[in-house]
Design a protein around this motif. Structure first.
Motif, PDB file in Angstrom:
ATOM      1  N   GLU A  60      -6.349  -7.828   8.451  1.00  0.00           N
ATOM      2  CA  GLU A  60      -6.230  -6.653   7.607  1.00  0.00           C
ATOM      3  C   GLU A  60      -7.553  -6.340   6.907  1.00  0.00           C
ATOM      4  OE1 GLU A  60      -1.924  -6.729   5.591  1.00  0.00           O
ATOM      5  OE2 GLU A  60      -3.084  -8.554   5.222  1.00  0.00           O
ATOM      6  N   VAL A  61      -7.641  -5.131   6.402  1.00  0.00           N
ATOM      7  CA  VAL A  61      -8.677  -4.759   5.437  1.00  0.00           C
ATOM      8  C   VAL A  61      -7.943  -4.411   4.156  1.00  0.00           C
ATOM      9  CG1 VAL A  61     -10.505  -3.131   4.831  1.00  0.00           C
ATOM     10  CG2 VAL A  61     -10.262  -3.906   7.209  1.00  0.00           C
ATOM     11  N   LEU A  62      -8.241  -5.159   3.103  1.00  0.00           N
ATOM     12  CA  LEU A  62      -7.561  -4.977   1.828  1.00  0.00           C
ATOM     13  C   LEU A  62      -8.453  -4.186   0.872  1.00  0.00           C
ATOM     14  CD1 LEU A  62      -6.101  -8.577   1.458  1.00  0.00           C
ATOM     15  CD2 LEU A  62      -5.055  -6.564   2.510  1.00  0.00           C
ATOM     16  N   ARG A  63      -7.820  -3.396   0.008  1.00  0.00           N
ATOM     17  CA  ARG A  63      -8.570  -2.556  -0.936  1.00  0.00           C
ATOM     18  C   ARG A  63      -8.280  -3.009  -2.364  1.00  0.00           C
ATOM     19  NH1 ARG A  63      -7.912   3.882  -0.669  1.00  0.00           N
ATOM     20  NH2 ARG A  63      -5.763   3.184  -0.430  1.00  0.00           N
ATOM     21  N   TYR A  64      -9.360  -3.091  -3.154  1.00  0.00           N
ATOM     22  CA  TYR A  64      -9.279  -3.522  -4.544  1.00  0.00           C
ATOM     23  C   TYR A  64      -9.983  -2.504  -5.435  1.00  0.00           C
ATOM     24  CZ  TYR A  64      -7.996  -7.880  -2.322  1.00  0.00           C
ATOM     25  OH  TYR A  64      -7.359  -8.821  -1.560  1.00  0.00           O
ATOM     26  N   ASP A  65      -9.521  -2.403  -6.668  1.00  0.00           N
ATOM     27  CA  ASP A  65     -10.158  -1.527  -7.635  1.00  0.00           C
ATOM     28  C   ASP A  65     -11.615  -1.976  -7.826  1.00  0.00           C
ATOM     29  OD1 ASP A  65     -11.005  -0.973 -10.592  1.00  0.00           O
ATOM     30  OD2 ASP A  65      -9.360   0.427 -10.192  1.00  0.00           O
ATOM     31  N   GLY A  66     -12.537  -1.061  -7.670  1.00  0.00           N
ATOM     32  CA  GLY A  66     -13.954  -1.393  -7.728  1.00  0.00           C
ATOM     33  C   GLY A  66     -14.458  -1.773  -9.104  1.00  0.00           C
ATOM     34  N   ALA A  67     -13.696  -1.469 -10.151  1.00  0.00           N
ATOM     35  CA  ALA A  67     -14.107  -1.813 -11.512  1.00  0.00           C
ATOM     36  C   ALA A  67     -13.436  -3.080 -12.020  1.00  0.00           C
ATOM     37  CB  ALA A  67     -13.798  -0.658 -12.462  1.00  0.00           C
ATOM     38  N   THR A  68     -12.173  -3.325 -11.586  1.00  0.00           N
ATOM     39  CA  THR A  68     -11.419  -4.453 -12.144  1.00  0.00           C
ATOM     40  C   THR A  68     -11.129  -5.562 -11.137  1.00  0.00           C
ATOM     41  OG1 THR A  68      -9.260  -3.529 -11.601  1.00  0.00           O
ATOM     42  CG2 THR A  68     -10.250  -2.862 -13.715  1.00  0.00           C
ATOM     43  N   GLY A  69     -11.186  -5.260  -9.841  1.00  0.00           N
ATOM     44  CA  GLY A  69     -10.832  -6.241  -8.819  1.00  0.00           C
ATOM     45  C   GLY A  69      -9.338  -6.324  -8.556  1.00  0.00           C
ATOM     46  N   ALA A  70      -8.554  -5.484  -9.211  1.00  0.00           N
ATOM     47  CA  ALA A  70      -7.097  -5.507  -9.011  1.00  0.00           C
ATOM     48  C   ALA A  70      -6.753  -5.010  -7.606  1.00  0.00           C
ATOM     49  CB  ALA A  70      -6.409  -4.638 -10.056  1.00  0.00           C
ATOM     50  N   PHE A  71      -5.782  -5.673  -6.986  1.00  0.00           N
ATOM     51  CA  PHE A  71      -5.332  -5.297  -5.657  1.00  0.00           C
ATOM     52  C   PHE A  71      -4.714  -3.905  -5.679  1.00  0.00           C
ATOM     53  CE2 PHE A  71      -1.836  -5.250  -2.468  1.00  0.00           C
ATOM     54  CZ  PHE A  71      -2.617  -5.331  -1.326  1.00  0.00           C
ATOM     55  N   ILE A  72      -5.119  -3.059  -4.716  1.00  0.00           N
ATOM     56  CA  ILE A  72      -4.534  -1.720  -4.579  1.00  0.00           C
ATOM     57  C   ILE A  72      -3.553  -1.702  -3.421  1.00  0.00           C
ATOM     58  CG2 ILE A  72      -4.978   0.713  -4.080  1.00  0.00           C
ATOM     59  CD1 ILE A  72      -7.714   0.355  -5.459  1.00  0.00           C
ATOM     60  N   ASP A  73      -4.054  -2.036  -2.201  1.00  0.00           N
ATOM     61  CA  ASP A  73      -3.186  -1.992  -1.032  1.00  0.00           C
ATOM     62  C   ASP A  73      -3.862  -2.616   0.181  1.00  0.00           C
ATOM     63  OD1 ASP A  73      -5.081  -0.069  -0.294  1.00  0.00           O
ATOM     64  OD2 ASP A  73      -3.669   1.597  -0.219  1.00  0.00           O
ATOM     65  N   ALA A  74      -3.076  -2.749   1.232  1.00  0.00           N
ATOM     66  CA  ALA A  74      -3.619  -3.112   2.543  1.00  0.00           C
ATOM     67  C   ALA A  74      -4.077  -1.792   3.145  1.00  0.00           C
ATOM     68  CB  ALA A  74      -2.570  -3.792   3.404  1.00  0.00           C
ATOM     69  N   PHE A  75      -5.387  -1.519   3.084  1.00  0.00           N
ATOM     70  CA  PHE A  75      -5.931  -0.245   3.539  1.00  0.00           C
ATOM     71  C   PHE A  75      -5.765  -0.103   5.046  1.00  0.00           C
ATOM     72  CE2 PHE A  75      -9.526   2.551   4.713  1.00  0.00           C
ATOM     73  CZ  PHE A  75      -9.135   3.674   4.000  1.00  0.00           C
ATOM     74  N   VAL A  76      -6.060  -1.174   5.778  1.00  0.00           N
ATOM     75  CA  VAL A  76      -5.784  -1.239   7.213  1.00  0.00           C
ATOM     76  C   VAL A  76      -4.828  -2.411   7.395  1.00  0.00           C
ATOM     77  CG1 VAL A  76      -6.711  -1.587   9.525  1.00  0.00           C
ATOM     78  CG2 VAL A  76      -8.064  -0.321   7.833  1.00  0.00           C
ATOM     79  N   THR A  77      -3.619  -2.118   7.818  1.00  0.00           N
ATOM     80  CA  THR A  77      -2.599  -3.161   7.952  1.00  0.00           C
ATOM     81  C   THR A  77      -2.772  -3.920   9.265  1.00  0.00           C
ATOM     82  OG1 THR A  77      -1.039  -1.672   9.017  1.00  0.00           O
ATOM     83  CG2 THR A  77      -0.964  -1.795   6.600  1.00  0.00           C
ATOM     84  N   ALA A  78      -2.135  -5.063   9.328  1.00  0.00           N
ATOM     85  CA  ALA A  78      -2.236  -5.925  10.511  1.00  0.00           C
ATOM     86  C   ALA A  78      -1.738  -5.218  11.766  1.00  0.00           C
ATOM     87  CB  ALA A  78      -1.460  -7.215  10.280  1.00  0.00           C
ATOM     88  N   SER A  79      -0.842  -4.290  11.632  1.00  0.00           N
ATOM     89  CA  SER A  79      -0.289  -3.622  12.807  1.00  0.00           C
ATOM     90  C   SER A  79      -1.063  -2.362  13.199  1.00  0.00           C
ATOM     91  CB  SER A  79       1.175  -3.248  12.535  1.00  0.00           C
ATOM     92  OG  SER A  79       1.241  -2.378  11.420  1.00  0.00           O
ATOM     93  N   SER A  80      -2.144  -2.070  12.473  1.00  0.00           N
ATOM     94  CA  SER A  80      -2.878  -0.830  12.725  1.00  0.00           C
ATOM     95  C   SER A  80      -4.202  -1.090  13.424  1.00  0.00           C
ATOM     96  CB  SER A  80      -3.138  -0.100  11.403  1.00  0.00           C
ATOM     97  OG  SER A  80      -3.991   1.006  11.612  1.00  0.00           O
ATOM     98  N   GLY A  81      -4.363  -0.515  14.586  1.00  0.00           N
ATOM     99  CA  GLY A  81      -5.666  -0.516  15.244  1.00  0.00           C
ATOM    100  C   GLY A  81      -6.082  -1.777  15.941  1.00  0.00           C
ATOM    101  N   GLY A  82      -5.199  -2.730  16.090  1.00  0.00           N
ATOM    102  CA  GLY A  82      -5.512  -3.917  16.877  1.00  0.00           C
ATOM    103  C   GLY A  82      -6.560  -4.842  16.297  1.00  0.00           C
ATOM    104  N   LEU A  83      -6.646  -4.927  14.977  1.00  0.00           N
ATOM    105  CA  LEU A  83      -7.609  -5.858  14.388  1.00  0.00           C
ATOM    106  C   LEU A  83      -7.249  -7.285  14.762  1.00  0.00           C
ATOM    107  CD1 LEU A  83      -8.375  -4.539  10.787  1.00  0.00           C
ATOM    108  CD2 LEU A  83      -9.781  -4.388  12.844  1.00  0.00           C
ATOM    109  N   ASP A  84      -8.251  -8.043  15.155  1.00  0.00           N
ATOM    110  CA  ASP A  84      -8.072  -9.451  15.486  1.00  0.00           C
ATOM    111  C   ASP A  84      -9.280 -10.203  14.937  1.00  0.00           C
ATOM    112  OD1 ASP A  84      -7.197 -11.845  16.455  1.00  0.00           O
ATOM    113  OD2 ASP A  84      -7.340 -11.299  18.572  1.00  0.00           O
TER     114      ASP A  84
END
Length: 169
Positions: A60-84
Motif C-alpha cells: 500500500e501507499v499510506l497518507r499522513y497529515d503533513g503537519a502532525t503525522g496523523a494517519f489519513i488513509d490508505a491512498f493506494v490500497t493493496a487491491s489497487s494497481g497491482g502493487l507488490d
C-alpha cells in the motif's frame, strides 16, 4: 517543506523526524504501525502537503497529515494497481504519483488526487529494469530509476515512460 529530515524505519514501521540543520532527533513523526504501516520503505511529501509512505509488507501507499503525522488513509490500497512491495515513490510535475514496484520490475502510476491506478508507466523489465528501488524526476523531465539487482540507473522519457538509456552503469 519545513526544512527537517524525515526517515522511514523499515524495521519499526515508523517515520522519524530529525532537525534539518543539526541532525538532532526531534520525534517519531508517524508512530509504529500507524494505519497498518509495515515495512516502511520510502516517503515523499505530496503537492497537497501530506506525507505519502510506502508500506512494503502490505503493498500500500499510506497518507499522513503533513503537519502532525496523523494517519489519513490508505491512498493506494493493496487491491489497487497491482502493487507488490512498493519501494520508493515520487510525484511528477503532472502531480501524478509514481511508485517503484520492486517485485514486478516496473514503475506504476497513480492519480495524484485520488490514488486510483492509471497504468504501468514503465513496463516490466523495460531497459533491463530489475527490482526498482528508487525513482525520481530530474530537472530535465526525465524519470530516473535505480535497480537494486542491476546496479544501474536507467533513464526514461518523463511523459511516455519509454526507455531512453542506462544513464549510470
Amino acid at each position: 517543506a519545513d526544512g527537517n529530515l524525515y526517515v522511514t524505519s523499515r524495521g519499526t514501521g515508523e517515520v522519524l523526524r530529525f532537525d534539518g540543520s543539526t541532525g538532532t532527533f526531534i520525534d517519531v513523526f508517524v508512530s509504529a504501525n500507524s494505519g497498518g504501516l509495515d515495512g516502511a520503505t520510502g516517503l515523499v511529501f505530496g503537492p497537497d502537503g501530506n506525507l505519502y509512505v510506502c508500506s512494503g509488507a502490505t503493498d500500500e501507499v499510506l497518507r499522513y497529515d503533513g503537519a502532525t503525522g496523523a494517519f489519513i488513509d490508505a491512498f493506494v490500497t493493496a487491491s489497487s494497481g497491482g502493487l507488490d512491495f512498493p519501494y520508493r515513490l515520487t510525484f511528477g510535475a503532472d502531480e501524478q504519483l509514481y511508485v517503484a514496484n520492486y517485485r514486478t520490475d516496473e514503475v506504476r502510476r497513480f492519480d495524484g488526487a485520488t490514488g486510483a491506478f492509471i497504468d504501468a508507466f514503465v513496463s516490466a523489465g523495460s531497459g533491463g529494469l530489475n527490482a526498482p528501488n528508487d525513482v525520481t524526476f530530474g530537472p530535465n523531465g526525465y524519470l530516473y530509476v535505480s535497480g537494486a539487482l542491476s546496479d544501474e540507473i536507467l533513464r526514461f522519457d518523463g511523459s511516455t515512460g519509454a526507455f531512453i538509456d542506462a544513464f549510470v552503469t
